[in-house]
Design a protein around this motif. Sequence first.
Motif, PDB file in Angstrom:
ATOM      1  N   LYS A 116       1.137   6.648  -1.532  1.00 61.20           N
ATOM      2  CA  LYS A 116       0.263   6.523  -2.709  1.00 61.20           C
ATOM      3  C   LYS A 116       1.146   6.341  -4.060  1.00 61.20           C
ATOM      4  O   LYS A 116       1.082   5.481  -4.779  1.00 61.20           O
ATOM      5  CB  LYS A 116      -0.570   7.681  -2.794  1.00 61.20           C
ATOM      6  CG  LYS A 116      -1.883   7.425  -1.877  1.00 61.20           C
ATOM      7  CD  LYS A 116      -2.751   8.876  -2.188  1.00 61.20           C
ATOM      8  CE  LYS A 116      -3.977   8.783  -1.196  1.00 61.20           C
ATOM      9  NZ  LYS A 116      -4.745  10.021  -1.539  1.00 61.20           N
ATOM     10  N   GLU A 117       1.943   7.286  -4.035  1.00 55.71           N
ATOM     11  CA  GLU A 117       3.085   7.321  -5.407  1.00 55.71           C
ATOM     12  C   GLU A 117       3.955   6.213  -5.567  1.00 55.71           C
ATOM     13  O   GLU A 117       3.902   5.601  -6.579  1.00 55.71           O
ATOM     14  CB  GLU A 117       4.203   8.294  -5.456  1.00 55.71           C
ATOM     15  CG  GLU A 117       3.326   9.874  -5.281  1.00 55.71           C
ATOM     16  CD  GLU A 117       4.235  10.995  -5.153  1.00 55.71           C
ATOM     17  OE1 GLU A 117       5.424  10.674  -5.033  1.00 55.71           O
ATOM     18  OE2 GLU A 117       3.921  12.250  -5.028  1.00 55.71           O
ATOM     19  N   LEU A 166       1.321   3.394  -6.726  1.00 56.52           N
ATOM     20  CA  LEU A 166       1.118   3.422  -8.351  1.00 56.52           C
ATOM     21  C   LEU A 166       2.158   3.039  -8.974  1.00 56.52           C
ATOM     22  O   LEU A 166       1.944   2.440 -10.300  1.00 56.52           O
ATOM     23  CB  LEU A 166       0.671   4.969  -8.409  1.00 56.52           C
ATOM     24  CG  LEU A 166      -0.753   5.245  -7.881  1.00 56.52           C
ATOM     25  CD1 LEU A 166      -0.824   6.742  -8.069  1.00 56.52           C
ATOM     26  CD2 LEU A 166      -1.904   4.577  -8.207  1.00 56.52           C
ATOM     27  N   PHE A 214       2.029  -0.538  -9.533  1.00 58.64           N
ATOM     28  CA  PHE A 214       1.269  -1.029 -10.473  1.00 58.64           C
ATOM     29  C   PHE A 214       1.730  -0.936 -11.989  1.00 58.64           C
ATOM     30  O   PHE A 214       1.571  -1.564 -12.932  1.00 58.64           O
ATOM     31  CB  PHE A 214      -0.336  -0.287 -10.500  1.00 58.64           C
ATOM     32  CG  PHE A 214      -0.908  -0.981  -9.341  1.00 58.64           C
ATOM     33  CD1 PHE A 214      -1.694  -2.109  -9.772  1.00 58.64           C
ATOM     34  CD2 PHE A 214      -0.942  -0.477  -8.102  1.00 58.64           C
ATOM     35  CE1 PHE A 214      -2.668  -2.583  -8.774  1.00 58.64           C
ATOM     36  CE2 PHE A 214      -1.933  -1.379  -7.235  1.00 58.64           C
ATOM     37  CZ  PHE A 214      -2.591  -2.368  -7.581  1.00 58.64           C
ATOM     38  N   LYS A 215       2.457   0.356 -12.040  1.00 54.73           N
ATOM     39  CA  LYS A 215       3.119   0.717 -13.347  1.00 54.73           C
ATOM     40  C   LYS A 215       3.881  -0.246 -13.743  1.00 54.73           C
ATOM     41  O   LYS A 215       3.999  -0.785 -15.231  1.00 54.73           O
ATOM     42  CB  LYS A 215       3.764   2.223 -13.255  1.00 54.73           C
ATOM     43  CG  LYS A 215       4.051   2.733 -14.639  1.00 54.73           C
ATOM     44  CD  LYS A 215       4.692   4.078 -14.474  1.00 54.73           C
ATOM     45  CE  LYS A 215       5.147   4.536 -15.699  1.00 54.73           C
ATOM     46  NZ  LYS A 215       5.380   5.902 -15.582  1.00 54.73           N
ATOM     47  N   GLU A 229      -1.034   0.223 -15.295  1.00 53.56           N
ATOM     48  CA  GLU A 229      -0.996   1.621 -14.812  1.00 53.56           C
ATOM     49  C   GLU A 229      -2.405   2.228 -15.171  1.00 53.56           C
ATOM     50  O   GLU A 229      -3.268   2.996 -14.582  1.00 53.56           O
ATOM     51  CB  GLU A 229      -0.092   2.345 -15.737  1.00 53.56           C
ATOM     52  CG  GLU A 229      -0.207   3.855 -15.660  1.00 53.56           C
ATOM     53  CD  GLU A 229       1.028   4.443 -16.288  1.00 53.56           C
ATOM     54  OE1 GLU A 229       1.029   5.826 -16.167  1.00 53.56           O
ATOM     55  OE2 GLU A 229       1.683   3.906 -17.140  1.00 53.56           O
ATOM     56  N   LYS A 244      -5.214   2.565 -12.530  1.00 52.97           N
ATOM     57  CA  LYS A 244      -5.332   3.581 -11.915  1.00 52.97           C
ATOM     58  C   LYS A 244      -6.616   4.652 -11.932  1.00 52.97           C
ATOM     59  O   LYS A 244      -7.084   5.062 -10.872  1.00 52.97           O
ATOM     60  CB  LYS A 244      -3.953   4.645 -11.828  1.00 52.97           C
ATOM     61  CG  LYS A 244      -3.879   6.062 -11.325  1.00 52.97           C
ATOM     62  CD  LYS A 244      -2.747   6.662 -11.301  1.00 52.97           C
ATOM     63  CE  LYS A 244      -2.723   7.229 -12.788  1.00 52.97           C
ATOM     64  NZ  LYS A 244      -1.519   8.130 -13.069  1.00 52.97           N
TER      65      LYS A 244
END
Length: 340
Positions: free
Chosen positions: A322-323, A326, A329-330, A335, A338
């Motif tokens: 998951k991290e 994300l 995406f960042k 971001e 989220k």
Amino acid sequence: MIAELIEPYDGVPYDPCCGSGGMFVQSIKFVEAHHGNKKKVSIYGQEYTNITYKLAKMNLAIRGIAANLGETAANTFSNDQQKDLKADYIMANPPFNQKAWRADDELLDDPRWNGYVVPPTSNANCGWILNMVSKLSQNGIAGFLLANGALSDDGTELKIRQQLIENDLVETILILPRNLFYTTDISVTLWILNKNKKDRTVDNNGVEKHYRNREKEILFMDLRQMGSPYEKKYIELTEEDRAKVVETYHNWQQVGYENTYENIPEFCYAAGYDEVAEKGFILVPSRYIEFVNRDENIDFDTKMKSLQSELQDLLVQEEKSKEELLGVFKDLEYESQKAS
């Protein structure tokens, strides 16, 4: 494996549904691998489809293998091209559960059923078996594949199966793993029929083998736990697997087997006629081979702790994934997505 089991060193091999001749090629490869003389082998066969019939003739010709496949492509049942043949070895892979293979009023008096019940029109499995039985020589042996239903079907099939057992033709039944073939994912059965299960000495390519009397005995083998992954979704019997099967079979056959053969749970079992009769002449190997109840040997507390540890590892990996997602995406400046 069929060739290694029935050992076609010399004589007359036959395949009633030879396709492009693969069984014949394997038979000759066996002879050559054991330093035999392929000129001592006289091949006979038959094929229904004209194109495949021509492919078989070409396949054998380019390998220098002489063969009699009949004058033309033809249906083995309605137009037998090898009527008077007596074969020493039969290797075959007939069509499984072939429907409507004869009309109700056809082949009722066919000599191939002599002494047996006429095979039903609904399924050709027993028709193929009896065709092969009729072709065996005095000491002939046959190895062929069939769908598992032939081991336990009721009605006419049961009567024929009982006659085969009472006539002492059934020597070995081997159930094979699933996903072994490209054309079907089902588990199928390898039958070995032997016309002479009496004690005798045979010269197999210069090596004397002393066979014990195996009358009224049948060897059952279950190979479903054998095999290794092949091309992701298939299974293949490795050279080691095949060697184990062949060795077990030949050890059971020969004089002194008490020192070389033993019944092994989940693998093999030698049954007598009375035991087979008591089970209603059903030839399903799992009816005879001992299977271990693994549930009785499970330590519940140890198993649960192992599962708990595996689950914790999975949860950690999930959080890490998951991290990482994300973070991607960042980096792409999404971001804010989220929260949504």
